[in-house]
Write a protein that holds these residues in place. Structure first.
Motif, PDB file in Angstrom:
ATOM      1  N   ASP A 282      -8.038  -3.423   1.315  1.00 38.25           N
ATOM      2  CA  ASP A 282      -8.888  -4.585   1.861  1.00 38.25           C
ATOM      3  C   ASP A 282      -8.756  -5.931   1.414  1.00 38.25           C
ATOM      4  O   ASP A 282      -8.719  -6.942   1.784  1.00 38.25           O
ATOM      5  CB  ASP A 282     -10.520  -4.123   1.521  1.00 38.25           C
ATOM      6  N   ALA A 283      -8.209  -6.078  -0.031  1.00 36.21           N
ATOM      7  CA  ALA A 283      -8.124  -7.136  -0.635  1.00 36.21           C
ATOM      8  C   ALA A 283      -6.839  -8.028  -0.268  1.00 36.21           C
ATOM      9  O   ALA A 283      -6.660  -9.242  -0.192  1.00 36.21           O
ATOM     10  CB  ALA A 283      -7.734  -7.119  -2.023  1.00 36.21           C
ATOM     11  N   LEU A 284      -5.799  -7.074   0.311  1.00 33.97           N
ATOM     12  CA  LEU A 284      -4.650  -7.484   0.867  1.00 33.97           C
ATOM     13  C   LEU A 284      -4.623  -7.477   2.436  1.00 33.97           C
ATOM     14  O   LEU A 284      -3.521  -8.075   3.027  1.00 33.97           O
ATOM     15  CB  LEU A 284      -3.235  -6.721   0.384  1.00 33.97           C
ATOM     16  N   GLY A 285      -5.559  -6.996   3.211  1.00 36.66           N
ATOM     17  CA  GLY A 285      -5.581  -7.015   4.791  1.00 36.66           C
ATOM     18  C   GLY A 285      -4.570  -5.920   5.210  1.00 36.66           C
ATOM     19  O   GLY A 285      -4.101  -6.093   6.299  1.00 36.66           O
ATOM     20  N   LEU A 286      -4.538  -4.915   4.324  1.00 35.30           N
ATOM     21  CA  LEU A 286      -3.337  -3.686   4.710  1.00 35.30           C
ATOM     22  C   LEU A 286      -4.380  -2.367   4.794  1.00 35.30           C
ATOM     23  O   LEU A 286      -5.308  -2.408   4.627  1.00 35.30           O
ATOM     24  CB  LEU A 286      -2.190  -3.655   3.741  1.00 35.30           C
ATOM     25  N   SER A 287      -3.307  -1.507   5.457  1.00 36.16           N
ATOM     26  CA  SER A 287      -3.872  -0.329   5.427  1.00 36.16           C
ATOM     27  C   SER A 287      -3.716   0.519   4.289  1.00 36.16           C
ATOM     28  O   SER A 287      -2.793   0.141   3.336  1.00 36.16           O
ATOM     29  CB  SER A 287      -2.977   0.603   6.789  1.00 36.16           C
TER      30      SER A 287
ATOM     31  N   THR B 207       9.097   3.235   0.507  1.00 31.41           N
ATOM     32  CA  THR B 207       9.069   1.899   1.137  1.00 31.41           C
ATOM     33  C   THR B 207      10.167   1.667   1.921  1.00 31.41           C
ATOM     34  O   THR B 207      10.438   0.303   2.320  1.00 31.41           O
ATOM     35  CB  THR B 207       9.144   0.906  -0.018  1.00 31.41           C
ATOM     36  N   GLU B 208      10.668   2.627   2.509  1.00 29.34           N
ATOM     37  CA  GLU B 208      11.877   2.458   3.697  1.00 29.34           C
ATOM     38  C   GLU B 208      11.522   1.362   4.822  1.00 29.34           C
ATOM     39  O   GLU B 208      12.422   0.574   5.039  1.00 29.34           O
ATOM     40  CB  GLU B 208      12.469   3.700   3.969  1.00 29.34           C
ATOM     41  N   LYS B 209      10.182   1.583   5.064  1.00 29.36           N
ATOM     42  CA  LYS B 209       9.700   0.973   6.244  1.00 29.36           C
ATOM     43  C   LYS B 209       8.871  -0.221   6.179  1.00 29.36           C
ATOM     44  O   LYS B 209       7.984  -0.814   7.026  1.00 29.36           O
ATOM     45  CB  LYS B 209       9.236   1.930   7.361  1.00 29.36           C
ATOM     46  N   ILE B 210       8.681  -0.637   4.960  1.00 30.86           N
ATOM     47  CA  ILE B 210       7.948  -1.679   4.397  1.00 30.86           C
ATOM     48  C   ILE B 210       8.519  -2.801   4.137  1.00 30.86           C
ATOM     49  O   ILE B 210       9.664  -2.584   3.272  1.00 30.86           O
ATOM     50  CB  ILE B 210       6.648  -1.311   3.258  1.00 30.86           C
ATOM     51  N   SER B 211       8.342  -4.110   4.485  1.00 28.57           N
ATOM     52  CA  SER B 211       9.057  -5.412   4.051  1.00 28.57           C
ATOM     53  C   SER B 211       8.919  -5.483   2.596  1.00 28.57           C
ATOM     54  O   SER B 211       8.006  -5.050   1.772  1.00 28.57           O
ATOM     55  CB  SER B 211       8.443  -6.486   4.659  1.00 28.57           C
TER      56      SER B 211
ATOM     57  N   ARG C 195       3.742  -7.939  -2.740  1.00 28.44           N
ATOM     58  CA  ARG C 195       2.491  -8.012  -2.789  1.00 28.44           C
ATOM     59  C   ARG C 195       1.281  -6.971  -3.199  1.00 28.44           C
ATOM     60  O   ARG C 195       0.529  -7.176  -4.195  1.00 28.44           O
ATOM     61  CB  ARG C 195       1.744  -8.736  -1.351  1.00 28.44           C
ATOM     62  N   VAL C 196       1.732  -5.869  -3.038  1.00 27.36           N
ATOM     63  CA  VAL C 196       0.769  -4.636  -3.335  1.00 27.36           C
ATOM     64  C   VAL C 196       0.845  -4.418  -4.653  1.00 27.36           C
ATOM     65  O   VAL C 196      -0.122  -3.957  -5.242  1.00 27.36           O
ATOM     66  CB  VAL C 196       1.236  -3.386  -2.328  1.00 27.36           C
ATOM     67  N   GLN C 197       2.291  -4.407  -5.331  1.00 24.27           N
ATOM     68  CA  GLN C 197       2.587  -4.093  -6.519  1.00 24.27           C
ATOM     69  C   GLN C 197       1.739  -5.153  -7.507  1.00 24.27           C
ATOM     70  O   GLN C 197       1.427  -4.846  -8.619  1.00 24.27           O
ATOM     71  CB  GLN C 197       4.036  -4.356  -6.921  1.00 24.27           C
ATOM     72  N   GLN C 198       1.914  -6.560  -7.017  1.00 21.46           N
ATOM     73  CA  GLN C 198       0.961  -7.356  -7.856  1.00 21.46           C
ATOM     74  C   GLN C 198      -0.401  -7.284  -7.867  1.00 21.46           C
ATOM     75  O   GLN C 198      -1.153  -7.447  -8.860  1.00 21.46           O
ATOM     76  CB  GLN C 198       1.419  -8.927  -7.206  1.00 21.46           C
ATOM     77  N   GLU C 199      -0.904  -6.872  -6.509  1.00 25.82           N
ATOM     78  CA  GLU C 199      -2.387  -6.493  -6.631  1.00 25.82           C
ATOM     79  C   GLU C 199      -2.606  -5.478  -7.661  1.00 25.82           C
ATOM     80  O   GLU C 199      -3.811  -5.431  -7.799  1.00 25.82           O
ATOM     81  CB  GLU C 199      -2.851  -6.381  -5.023  1.00 25.82           C
TER      82      GLU C 199
END
Length: 81
Positions: free
Chosen positions: A13-18, A30-34, A40-44
């Motif tokens: 929710d904080a990042l606007g991701l699923s 993470t093959e299909k993730i930029s 961003r996810v790791q930082q959060e």
């Protein structure tokens, strides 16, 4: 029980991701993730102090390799002479 625990849904929710995207980053799929999204996810996760729920991980894996042993040392059930 800790009620202020950070959940995957909170990070998503904080990042606007699923939640699926956050889960994939956590588990290294993470093959299909930029690279930018992974960063961003790791930082959060670091910022919020996310800690994986070990019970949930073991439940999902369906293979905890944990053996339970019950020992009854009540006098009534001892096999004394």
């Amino acid at each position: 029980m800790i009620h202020n625990r950070v959940r995957i849904v909170d990070v998503a929710d904080a990042l606007g991701l699923s939640t699926a995207t956050v889960s994939k980053v956590i588990h290294g799929n993470t093959e299909k993730i930029s690279d930018e999204t992974v960063k961003r996810v790791q930082q959060e996760l670091e910022r919020t102090g996310y800690i994986p729920n070990m019970a949930g991980i073991l439940l999902a894996r369906n293979n905890s390799r944990i053996i339970g042993v019950v020992v009854n040392d009540h006098v009534k059930y001892e096999g004394g002479v």
